[in-house]
Design an enzyme around this catalytic site. Sequence first.
Site, mmCIF file in Angstrom:
data_model
loop_
_atom_site.group_PDB
_atom_site.id
_atom_site.type_symbol
_atom_site.label_atom_id
_atom_site.label_comp_id
_atom_site.label_asym_id
_atom_site.label_seq_id
_atom_site.Cartn_x
_atom_site.Cartn_y
_atom_site.Cartn_z
ATOM 1 N N PHE A 1 -6.502 -6.815 -1.394
ATOM 2 C CA PHE A 1 -6.657 -5.367 -1.561
ATOM 3 C C PHE A 1 -7.372 -5.095 -2.891
ATOM 4 O O PHE A 1 -7.048 -5.717 -3.905
ATOM 5 C CB PHE A 1 -5.275 -4.704 -1.540
ATOM 6 C CG PHE A 1 -5.342 -3.210 -1.489
ATOM 7 C CD1 PHE A 1 -5.658 -2.550 -0.310
ATOM 8 C CD2 PHE A 1 -5.107 -2.457 -2.631
ATOM 9 C CE1 PHE A 1 -5.725 -1.157 -0.261
ATOM 10 C CE2 PHE A 1 -5.170 -1.066 -2.593
ATOM 11 C CZ PHE A 1 -5.487 -0.419 -1.408
ATOM 12 N N ASP B 1 2.485 -8.673 -3.349
ATOM 13 C CA ASP B 1 2.314 -7.239 -3.111
ATOM 14 C C ASP B 1 2.851 -6.947 -1.708
ATOM 15 O O ASP B 1 2.338 -7.456 -0.712
ATOM 16 C CB ASP B 1 0.831 -6.857 -3.238
ATOM 17 C CG ASP B 1 0.618 -5.343 -3.188
ATOM 18 O OD1 ASP B 1 1.411 -4.655 -2.522
ATOM 19 O OD2 ASP B 1 -0.357 -4.874 -3.803
ATOM 20 N N TYR C 1 4.540 5.187 -0.539
ATOM 21 C CA TYR C 1 4.083 6.239 0.386
ATOM 22 C C TYR C 1 3.630 5.718 1.738
ATOM 23 O O TYR C 1 3.124 6.474 2.543
ATOM 24 C CB TYR C 1 2.971 7.077 -0.268
ATOM 25 C CG TYR C 1 1.834 6.282 -0.882
ATOM 26 C CD1 TYR C 1 0.828 5.762 -0.096
ATOM 27 C CD2 TYR C 1 1.781 6.066 -2.261
ATOM 28 C CE1 TYR C 1 -0.202 5.032 -0.664
ATOM 29 C CE2 TYR C 1 0.754 5.338 -2.839
ATOM 30 C CZ TYR C 1 -0.239 4.824 -2.037
ATOM 31 O OH TYR C 1 -1.242 4.092 -2.603
ATOM 32 N N LYS C 2 3.808 4.415 2.008
ATOM 33 C CA LYS C 2 3.423 3.889 3.319
ATOM 34 C C LYS C 2 4.668 3.867 4.219
ATOM 35 O O LYS C 2 5.165 4.913 4.602
ATOM 36 C CB LYS C 2 2.761 2.532 3.136
ATOM 37 C CG LYS C 2 1.411 2.680 2.423
ATOM 38 C CD LYS C 2 0.776 1.408 1.987
ATOM 39 C CE LYS C 2 -0.546 1.717 1.290
ATOM 40 N NZ LYS C 2 -1.046 0.605 0.479
ATOM 41 N N ARG D 1 -8.375 0.676 12.324
ATOM 42 C CA ARG D 1 -7.049 0.174 11.963
ATOM 43 C C ARG D 1 -5.994 1.154 12.472
ATOM 44 O O ARG D 1 -6.112 2.365 12.283
ATOM 45 C CB ARG D 1 -6.973 0.045 10.433
ATOM 46 C CG ARG D 1 -5.740 -0.674 9.941
ATOM 47 C CD ARG D 1 -5.789 -0.858 8.445
ATOM 48 N NE ARG D 1 -5.614 0.413 7.740
ATOM 49 C CZ ARG D 1 -5.209 0.523 6.474
ATOM 50 N NH1 ARG D 1 -4.964 -0.572 5.762
ATOM 51 N NH2 ARG D 1 -5.067 1.701 5.905
HETATM 52 C C1 LIG Z 1 -1.627 0.862 -0.703
HETATM 53 C C2 LIG Z 1 -1.719 -0.362 -1.537
HETATM 54 C C3 LIG Z 1 -1.650 -0.284 -2.928
HETATM 55 C C4 LIG Z 1 -1.560 1.060 -3.578
HETATM 56 O O1 LIG Z 1 -1.785 1.073 -4.940
HETATM 57 P P1 LIG Z 1 -1.732 2.472 -5.703
HETATM 58 O O2 LIG Z 1 -1.656 2.100 -7.110
HETATM 59 O O3 LIG Z 1 -0.545 3.223 -5.194
HETATM 60 O O4 LIG Z 1 -2.975 3.232 -5.361
HETATM 61 C C5 LIG Z 1 -1.670 -1.458 -3.651
HETATM 62 N N1 LIG Z 1 -1.766 -2.658 -3.042
HETATM 63 C C6 LIG Z 1 -1.853 -2.760 -1.693
HETATM 64 C C7 LIG Z 1 -1.942 -4.100 -1.054
HETATM 65 C C8 LIG Z 1 -1.847 -1.625 -0.910
HETATM 66 O O5 LIG Z 1 -1.939 -1.725 0.414
#
Ligand SMILES: *Cc1c(COP(=O)(O)O)cnc(C)c1O
Length: 418
Positions: A134, A203, A228-229, A377
């Site tokens: 990511f 992560d 938030y997911k 997705r």
């Molecule tokens: C959604 C997501 C993030 C989000 O990071 P933010 O700092 O909240 O923007 C980080 N890592 C992964 C793998 C994600 O899917």
Amino acid sequence: MITINAPCQRVDRNTAIALDQADRLSDFARRFDLPAGLLYLDGNSLGALPRATGDRVRDVVATEWGQGLIRSWNQHDWIGAPLRIGTKIAGLIGADPGEVIVTDSTSANLFKLIVAAMRSQTGRRVILSEKGNFPTDLYMIQGAADLLGAEVRTVDRADIAAALSDEVGLLLLTHVHYKTAECFDMANLTRLAQAKGALVLWDLSHSAGAVELDLNGAHADLAVGCGYKYLNGGPGAPGYLFVARRHLAAMRSPLSGWMGHAAPFQFSDEYAPAEGIERFLCGTPPLLSLLALEVGVDLLREADMAALAAKSRAMGDYFIAAIEQECAGFGLQLASPRDAAQRGSHVSFSHPSAYAIMQALIGRGVIGDFRAPDMLRFGLTPLYLGFEQLWDAVAILRDILTSESWRAEADNGWARVT
Ligand SMILES: *Cc1c(COP(=O)(O)O)cnc(C)c1O
């Protein structure tokens, strides 16, 4: 137990209805406030709104803030919220109380733990990650490496084990890949890395709340994740971080803000980290977001994680079978593992016109997302989606492909958020 015996068997609406009837989690959908008729297959990007969140936030605003004012830090335990909610999340990811705290964004938490981990490792200057991880994970590694004078190394997934050497201080991986949903074997990779003296930072953004996790069972070192997911905390909800208890004393946050101090209200000039996981707090937490997140986490804690994960796998199997059966011949290629055991809770298909097709889907009330360069997705959230909705979404996709209505979208250009 909801299973589809052979992923290639014929599926139809009746199969979906039977699966919905056998679904012990189906009542949870009523606990969410989703627009009628919308097929929301993007809860892996922004989780849905729990019905209880609005009332809770209104009460926090009107009562705790409006009436309680500064007194609410103590009277409503605002000060204890990061650890309290962290402890609740710990129960969802196989961690112990005192190992998880809710704070900052996932990106900021990555930075804090990358720096803390590398500084705890002497004589090792490489941070290893996966190519195509990511973006924020790779960017935070790059920024932290600049500061530390460390070297960033990224390799393909298949080469990670071979790239572990006595130079590697930290291996940083995303447990479920954000595009493909491919899932790492956390216990195995952790063991391989630790055998070479490296720490591992996982992560969990696309895992927690949808797939089973057992951080301590995997002897994990460090982890971060997103609020938030699948945790349904609301847009921009704070993230969380995990530090295994055995590492805590050796881990110092580089963002040594006053909320992470051993005694913030002693107002001393010298920084001294809190003894517990609170040392990874930085500044004053965003209480409205934090307490909204707690509602999502509480709801998830009512569900059995094993049942959730089983439903997620069954939904993925059903969705893949339905698309391959109903949309055959239109150039969609499965980009996620076919084997549910290797897959997180979303399913991706590649197509040369993926962006236009997704725009057409959204126009018809099927919300998924597009991931450049060519991926459709679909997030399959077991807490509030049913199988019949998946069937309906596939039927609309089939109609869009058959009628080629997506061609009208092709020249519109990409929005800022895809
Ligand atoms: C959604 C997501 C993030 C989000 O990071 P933010 O700092 O909240 O923007 C980080 N890592 C992964 C793998 C994600 O899917």
